[in-house]
Design an enzyme around this catalytic site. Structure first.
Site, mmCIF file in Angstrom:
data_model
loop_
_atom_site.group_PDB
_atom_site.id
_atom_site.type_symbol
_atom_site.label_atom_id
_atom_site.label_comp_id
_atom_site.label_asym_id
_atom_site.label_seq_id
_atom_site.Cartn_x
_atom_site.Cartn_y
_atom_site.Cartn_z
ATOM 1 N N CYS A 257 -68.913 4.250 -32.478
ATOM 2 C CA CYS A 257 -67.839 4.741 -31.604
ATOM 3 C C CYS A 257 -66.974 5.657 -32.463
ATOM 4 O O CYS A 257 -67.417 6.083 -33.538
ATOM 5 C CB CYS A 257 -67.068 3.596 -30.947
ATOM 6 S SG CYS A 257 -66.104 2.562 -32.051
ATOM 7 N N HIS B 217 -76.422 -9.887 -48.076
ATOM 8 C CA HIS B 217 -75.607 -11.103 -48.098
ATOM 9 C C HIS B 217 -75.289 -11.646 -46.714
ATOM 10 O O HIS B 217 -75.215 -12.857 -46.529
ATOM 11 C CB HIS B 217 -74.284 -10.836 -48.834
ATOM 12 C CG HIS B 217 -74.451 -10.718 -50.329
ATOM 13 N ND1 HIS B 217 -73.389 -10.782 -51.203
ATOM 14 C CD2 HIS B 217 -75.559 -10.546 -51.097
ATOM 15 C CE1 HIS B 217 -73.841 -10.646 -52.466
ATOM 16 N NE2 HIS B 217 -75.153 -10.494 -52.414
ATOM 17 N N THR C 67 -64.173 5.160 -34.242
ATOM 18 C CA THR C 67 -63.843 4.544 -35.534
ATOM 19 C C THR C 67 -64.895 3.550 -36.003
ATOM 20 O O THR C 67 -64.892 3.156 -37.170
ATOM 21 C CB THR C 67 -62.523 3.759 -35.422
ATOM 22 O OG1 THR C 67 -62.685 2.782 -34.386
ATOM 23 C CG2 THR C 67 -61.354 4.684 -35.099
ATOM 24 N N ARG D 277 -77.999 -19.129 -50.891
ATOM 25 C CA ARG D 277 -76.610 -19.512 -50.606
ATOM 26 C C ARG D 277 -76.035 -18.684 -49.450
ATOM 27 O O ARG D 277 -75.154 -19.162 -48.722
ATOM 28 C CB ARG D 277 -75.743 -19.377 -51.857
ATOM 29 C CG ARG D 277 -75.522 -17.956 -52.339
ATOM 30 C CD ARG D 277 -74.762 -17.899 -53.665
ATOM 31 N NE ARG D 277 -74.391 -16.554 -54.046
ATOM 32 C CZ ARG D 277 -75.214 -15.653 -54.593
ATOM 33 N NH1 ARG D 277 -76.474 -15.978 -54.826
ATOM 34 N NH2 ARG D 277 -74.788 -14.455 -54.933
ATOM 35 N N HIS D 278 -76.554 -17.486 -49.280
ATOM 36 C CA HIS D 278 -76.042 -16.633 -48.194
ATOM 37 C C HIS D 278 -76.447 -17.198 -46.828
ATOM 38 O O HIS D 278 -75.693 -17.080 -45.862
ATOM 39 C CB HIS D 278 -76.557 -15.205 -48.364
ATOM 40 C CG HIS D 278 -76.230 -14.627 -49.708
ATOM 41 N ND1 HIS D 278 -74.932 -14.439 -50.125
ATOM 42 C CD2 HIS D 278 -77.022 -14.239 -50.741
ATOM 43 C CE1 HIS D 278 -74.944 -13.934 -51.352
ATOM 44 N NE2 HIS D 278 -76.204 -13.818 -51.753
ATOM 45 N N ASP E 139 -70.572 5.275 -27.925
ATOM 46 C CA ASP E 139 -69.749 5.812 -26.839
ATOM 47 C C ASP E 139 -69.609 7.315 -27.082
ATOM 48 O O ASP E 139 -70.294 7.886 -27.960
ATOM 49 C CB ASP E 139 -68.400 5.070 -26.736
ATOM 50 C CG ASP E 139 -67.422 5.433 -27.855
ATOM 51 O OD1 ASP E 139 -67.828 6.155 -28.801
ATOM 52 O OD2 ASP E 139 -66.258 4.990 -27.801
HETATM 53 C C1 RB5 Z 1 -62.534 6.374 -27.780
HETATM 54 O O1 RB5 Z 1 -61.536 7.328 -27.636
HETATM 55 C C2 RB5 Z 1 -62.256 5.490 -28.982
HETATM 56 O O2 RB5 Z 1 -61.182 4.665 -28.732
HETATM 57 C C3 RB5 Z 1 -63.492 4.693 -29.361
HETATM 58 O O3 RB5 Z 1 -64.532 5.561 -29.623
HETATM 59 C C4 RB5 Z 1 -63.390 3.808 -30.581
HETATM 60 O O4 RB5 Z 1 -62.879 4.517 -31.665
HETATM 61 C C5 RB5 Z 1 -62.735 2.500 -30.384
HETATM 62 O O5 RB5 Z 1 -62.659 1.667 -31.288
#
Ligand code: RB5
Length: 144
Positions: free
Chosen positions: A64, A97, A66, A131-132, A7
């Site tokens: 994205c 794994h 995070t 096992r994995h 994104d």
């Molecule tokens: C976008 O602002 C942000 O929320 C997205 O990139 C992401 O971090 C969501 O998990």
């Protein structure tokens, strides 16, 4: 062929990873987004997951801000095992794994050079089976 998508929060890191892998001779299919204009991460996860599930691409990379939202969305696709990684060890284990078929990164969390190392660790690792494989079968039983 490696599928990549992000994104807006992951756009800048996606561009860097794309260039990094391309320079290493790895073929990349970029599913967007193509600018920093705001988009919804589930929409960005979809084409990458579909390309991996159709075996058009062997592995996928999703980014994205995070890495959290896009990994949540990717893991809703039956057959996708998306691993959000912030370190090299986890990236290696995600393939060895967990047989992750997509790695997720946070463009606002992980610096560029570390991200390259994480991607390399994921790309270079191979699933260990044994096992994995039994444990992954249990994940797919839950999914079913
Ligand atoms: C976008 O602002 C942000 O929320 C997205 O990139 C992401 O971090 C969501 O998990």
């Amino acid at each position: 062929m490696i599928a990549i998508g992000s994104d807006h929060g992951g756009f800048e890191l996606k561009e860097h990873i794309k260039k990094y892998l391309t320079e290493k001779g790895i073929e990349i299919k970029d599913f967007g987004t193509h600018s920093e204009q705001s988009v919804d991460y589930p929409d960005c996860a979809r084409p990458v997951c579909e390309a991996v599930l159709k075996e058009e691409c062997e592995r996928g990379i999703l980014i994205c801000g995070t890495g959290i939202g896009i990994s949540m969305a990717a893991n809703k696709f039956k057959g996708i095992r998306a691993a959000l990684c912030t370190n090299v060890f986890s990236a290696k284990m995600a393939k060895e794994h967990n047989n992750a078929n997509i790695i997720c990164l946070g463009g606002r969390v992980t610096g560029r050079e570390l991200a390259f190392m994480i991607v390399d660790a994921f790309m270079d690792a191979e699933f260990q089976g044994g096992r994995h494989a039994e444990r992954i079968k249990k994940i797919h039983e839950i999914e079913a």
